[in-house]
Design a protein around this motif. Structure first.
Motif, PDB file in Angstrom:
ATOM      1  N   ILE A 179       0.759  -1.077   0.021  1.00 46.74           N
ATOM      2  CA  ILE A 179      -0.044   0.003  -0.138  1.00 46.74           C
ATOM      3  C   ILE A 179       0.824   1.263   0.063  1.00 46.74           C
ATOM      4  O   ILE A 179       1.726   1.228   0.698  1.00 46.74           O
ATOM      5  CB  ILE A 179      -0.895  -0.005   1.252  1.00 46.74           C
ATOM      6  CG1 ILE A 179      -1.596  -1.396   1.474  1.00 46.74           C
ATOM      7  CG2 ILE A 179      -1.832   0.979   1.271  1.00 46.74           C
ATOM      8  CD1 ILE A 179      -2.541  -1.877   0.372  1.00 46.74           C
ATOM      9  N   PHE A 180       0.522   2.039  -0.913  1.00 44.28           N
ATOM     10  CA  PHE A 180       1.371   3.334  -0.905  1.00 44.28           C
ATOM     11  C   PHE A 180       0.150   4.519  -0.691  1.00 44.28           C
ATOM     12  O   PHE A 180      -1.020   4.293  -0.560  1.00 44.28           O
ATOM     13  CB  PHE A 180       1.807   3.734  -2.206  1.00 44.28           C
ATOM     14  CG  PHE A 180       2.687   2.468  -2.748  1.00 44.28           C
ATOM     15  CD1 PHE A 180       4.169   2.214  -1.950  1.00 44.28           C
ATOM     16  CD2 PHE A 180       2.532   1.581  -3.430  1.00 44.28           C
ATOM     17  CE1 PHE A 180       5.073   1.355  -2.384  1.00 44.28           C
ATOM     18  CE2 PHE A 180       3.127   0.285  -3.771  1.00 44.28           C
ATOM     19  CZ  PHE A 180       4.453   0.304  -3.214  1.00 44.28           C
ATOM     20  N   ASP A 181       0.824   5.887  -0.621  1.00 40.75           N
ATOM     21  CA  ASP A 181      -0.227   7.059  -0.506  1.00 40.75           C
ATOM     22  C   ASP A 181      -1.179   7.109  -1.570  1.00 40.75           C
ATOM     23  O   ASP A 181      -2.371   7.367  -1.168  1.00 40.75           O
ATOM     24  CB  ASP A 181       0.726   8.234  -0.376  1.00 40.75           C
ATOM     25  CG  ASP A 181       1.538   8.204   0.986  1.00 40.75           C
ATOM     26  OD1 ASP A 181       1.040   7.757   1.940  1.00 40.75           O
ATOM     27  OD2 ASP A 181       2.318   9.379   1.137  1.00 40.75           O
ATOM     28  N   ASP A 182      -0.839   6.782  -2.759  1.00 39.43           N
ATOM     29  CA  ASP A 182      -1.646   7.236  -4.060  1.00 39.43           C
ATOM     30  C   ASP A 182      -2.097   6.062  -4.849  1.00 39.43           C
ATOM     31  O   ASP A 182      -2.924   5.964  -5.755  1.00 39.43           O
ATOM     32  CB  ASP A 182      -1.145   8.103  -4.654  1.00 39.43           C
ATOM     33  CG  ASP A 182       0.329   7.669  -5.582  1.00 39.43           C
ATOM     34  OD1 ASP A 182       0.907   6.412  -4.826  1.00 39.43           O
ATOM     35  OD2 ASP A 182       0.711   8.067  -6.456  1.00 39.43           O
ATOM     36  N   ALA A 183      -1.662   4.698  -4.360  1.00 36.55           N
ATOM     37  CA  ALA A 183      -1.933   3.345  -4.975  1.00 36.55           C
ATOM     38  C   ALA A 183      -1.501   2.141  -4.165  1.00 36.55           C
ATOM     39  O   ALA A 183      -1.007   2.533  -3.096  1.00 36.55           O
ATOM     40  CB  ALA A 183      -0.974   3.406  -6.313  1.00 36.55           C
ATOM     41  N   PHE A 184      -2.059   1.208  -4.895  1.00 31.01           N
ATOM     42  CA  PHE A 184      -1.504  -0.356  -4.433  1.00 31.01           C
ATOM     43  C   PHE A 184      -0.917  -1.254  -5.255  1.00 31.01           C
ATOM     44  O   PHE A 184      -1.584  -0.938  -6.528  1.00 31.01           O
ATOM     45  CB  PHE A 184      -2.664  -0.642  -3.253  1.00 31.01           C
ATOM     46  CG  PHE A 184      -3.686  -1.310  -4.241  1.00 31.01           C
ATOM     47  CD1 PHE A 184      -3.814  -2.824  -4.595  1.00 31.01           C
ATOM     48  CD2 PHE A 184      -4.800  -0.530  -4.647  1.00 31.01           C
ATOM     49  CE1 PHE A 184      -5.182  -3.164  -5.167  1.00 31.01           C
ATOM     50  CE2 PHE A 184      -5.822  -0.942  -5.532  1.00 31.01           C
ATOM     51  CZ  PHE A 184      -5.878  -2.425  -5.835  1.00 31.01           C
ATOM     52  N   GLU A 185      -0.346  -2.130  -4.854  1.00 30.54           N
ATOM     53  CA  GLU A 185       0.158  -3.124  -6.069  1.00 30.54           C
ATOM     54  C   GLU A 185      -0.210  -4.710  -5.134  1.00 30.54           C
ATOM     55  O   GLU A 185      -0.367  -4.657  -4.158  1.00 30.54           O
ATOM     56  CB  GLU A 185       1.651  -3.165  -5.736  1.00 30.54           C
ATOM     57  CG  GLU A 185       2.403  -2.102  -6.634  1.00 30.54           C
ATOM     58  CD  GLU A 185       3.728  -2.347  -6.734  1.00 30.54           C
ATOM     59  OE1 GLU A 185       4.612  -3.001  -6.058  1.00 30.54           O
ATOM     60  OE2 GLU A 185       4.117  -1.414  -7.413  1.00 30.54           O
ATOM     61  N   LEU A 189      -0.104  -6.234 -10.366  1.00 32.69           N
ATOM     62  CA  LEU A 189      -0.847  -4.961 -10.511  1.00 32.69           C
ATOM     63  C   LEU A 189      -0.385  -3.685  -9.798  1.00 32.69           C
ATOM     64  O   LEU A 189      -0.050  -3.817  -8.558  1.00 32.69           O
ATOM     65  CB  LEU A 189      -2.190  -5.275 -10.655  1.00 32.69           C
ATOM     66  CG  LEU A 189      -2.948  -6.572 -11.146  1.00 32.69           C
ATOM     67  CD1 LEU A 189      -4.285  -6.689 -10.895  1.00 32.69           C
ATOM     68  CD2 LEU A 189      -2.651  -6.413 -12.708  1.00 32.69           C
ATOM     69  N   ARG A 190      -0.547  -2.743 -10.452  1.00 33.44           N
ATOM     70  CA  ARG A 190      -0.264  -1.346  -9.763  1.00 33.44           C
ATOM     71  C   ARG A 190      -1.577  -0.527  -9.977  1.00 33.44           C
ATOM     72  O   ARG A 190      -1.734   0.002 -11.111  1.00 33.44           O
ATOM     73  CB  ARG A 190       0.813  -0.653 -10.166  1.00 33.44           C
ATOM     74  CG  ARG A 190       0.914   0.629  -9.119  1.00 33.44           C
ATOM     75  CD  ARG A 190       2.365   1.549  -9.303  1.00 33.44           C
ATOM     76  NE  ARG A 190       2.496   2.513  -8.595  1.00 33.44           N
ATOM     77  CZ  ARG A 190       3.108   2.727  -7.264  1.00 33.44           C
ATOM     78  NH1 ARG A 190       3.267   1.591  -6.657  1.00 33.44           N
ATOM     79  NH2 ARG A 190       3.032   4.021  -6.740  1.00 33.44           N
ATOM     80  N   ILE A 191      -2.419  -0.155  -9.011  1.00 34.12           N
ATOM     81  CA  ILE A 191      -3.807   0.633  -9.085  1.00 34.12           C
ATOM     82  C   ILE A 191      -3.678   1.754  -8.270  1.00 34.12           C
ATOM     83  O   ILE A 191      -3.709   1.851  -7.107  1.00 34.12           O
ATOM     84  CB  ILE A 191      -4.738  -0.670  -8.703  1.00 34.12           C
ATOM     85  CG1 ILE A 191      -4.820  -1.730  -9.564  1.00 34.12           C
ATOM     86  CG2 ILE A 191      -6.182   0.406  -9.114  1.00 34.12           C
ATOM     87  CD1 ILE A 191      -5.569  -2.786  -9.215  1.00 34.12           C
ATOM     88  N   PRO A 192      -3.666   2.869  -8.938  1.00 35.02           N
ATOM     89  CA  PRO A 192      -3.817   4.162  -8.332  1.00 35.02           C
ATOM     90  C   PRO A 192      -5.256   4.238  -7.624  1.00 35.02           C
ATOM     91  O   PRO A 192      -6.209   3.746  -8.176  1.00 35.02           O
ATOM     92  CB  PRO A 192      -3.793   5.196  -9.329  1.00 35.02           C
ATOM     93  CG  PRO A 192      -2.958   4.535 -10.528  1.00 35.02           C
ATOM     94  CD  PRO A 192      -3.372   3.026 -10.308  1.00 35.02           C
ATOM     95  N   PHE A 193      -5.447   4.580  -6.486  1.00 34.90           N
ATOM     96  CA  PHE A 193      -6.633   4.903  -5.769  1.00 34.90           C
ATOM     97  C   PHE A 193      -7.755   5.688  -6.745  1.00 34.90           C
ATOM     98  O   PHE A 193      -8.927   5.552  -6.585  1.00 34.90           O
ATOM     99  CB  PHE A 193      -6.475   5.318  -4.291  1.00 34.90           C
ATOM    100  CG  PHE A 193      -5.741   4.307  -3.311  1.00 34.90           C
ATOM    101  CD1 PHE A 193      -6.346   3.192  -2.887  1.00 34.90           C
ATOM    102  CD2 PHE A 193      -4.745   4.619  -2.900  1.00 34.90           C
ATOM    103  CE1 PHE A 193      -5.676   2.367  -2.007  1.00 34.90           C
ATOM    104  CE2 PHE A 193      -3.984   3.822  -2.153  1.00 34.90           C
ATOM    105  CZ  PHE A 193      -4.616   2.560  -1.765  1.00 34.90           C
ATOM    106  N   ALA A 194      -7.021   6.652  -7.201  1.00 30.85           N
ATOM    107  CA  ALA A 194      -8.159   7.420  -8.111  1.00 30.85           C
ATOM    108  C   ALA A 194      -8.732   6.719  -9.427  1.00 30.85           C
ATOM    109  O   ALA A 194      -9.402   7.053  -9.778  1.00 30.85           O
ATOM    110  CB  ALA A 194      -7.112   8.740  -8.718  1.00 30.85           C
ATOM    111  N   ALA A 195      -7.907   5.502  -9.634  1.00 31.59           N
ATOM    112  CA  ALA A 195      -8.548   4.829 -10.755  1.00 31.59           C
ATOM    113  C   ALA A 195      -9.672   3.760 -10.362  1.00 31.59           C
ATOM    114  O   ALA A 195     -10.432   3.132 -11.157  1.00 31.59           O
ATOM    115  CB  ALA A 195      -7.474   3.750 -11.381  1.00 31.59           C
TER     116      ALA A 195
END
Length: 164
Positions: A84-90, A102-108
């Motif tokens: 978990i990252f500030d703006d996305a998760f893998e 997969l890398r998915i930005p929370f904004a997506a």
């Protein structure tokens, strides 16, 4: 989640839907953080639908060609390396027995649900990818070469209109 507007609604200058979307994205991030730290507990499992064309999404070309608009992933029993990252998760998942990271930005993210809790929500289109409002720039510094004087020559004194 859609909130019912008041009967006398007007333009939303505050941007409530964007505020709600950001708050719900925080819920998604924190739910994933719980799983990353302690694994999936009980009957919890997540369905996450996201825009495969959104900026920052990292998936294989083969997976993107099969899902050119969006993709729903399930995080339940068979996943690995959840980060978990500030703006996305893998997350690592298998698609037709082929491993993918997969890398998915929370904004997506378009939808999130945990069916075990009958909990979920859908993000509004357009607000999900809207950037946070930037503060107004500071006013320009006065030019030391300009003599002081009235800033707006159209200012009218109210004394003219007062009863005497």
């Amino acid at each position: 989640m859609a909130l019912n507007p008041c009967p006398m609604s007007s333009k939303d200058w505050i941007g409530y839907q964007a505020l709600v979307d950001r708050a719900f994205r925080t819920v998604v991030r924190e739910a994933l953080q719980h799983v990353a730290k302690g694994g999936m507990m009980g009957n919890h499992h997540f369905y996450i639908n996201y825009d495969t064309q959104a900026p920052g999404v990292v998936i294989s070309d083969a997976l993107r060609s099969q899902h050119p608009v969006d993709l729903t992933i399930v995080i339940q029993n068979q996943f690995w390396d959840l980060k978990i990252f500030d703006d996305a998760f893998e997350v690592g998942l298998s698609f037709n027995k082929m491993p993918e990271v997969l890398r998915i930005p929370f904004a997506a993210i378009k939808q999130f649900s945990d069916p075990s809790q009958k909990f979920g929500f859908q993000f509004q289109t357009g607000t999900a990818l809207a950037p946070a409002t930037k503060p107004a720039p500071p006013p320009p510094k006065p030019d030391p070469e300009t003599p002081p004087g009235p800033k707006d020559p159209t200012v009218v004194s109210l004394d003219r209109f007062r009863k005497k």
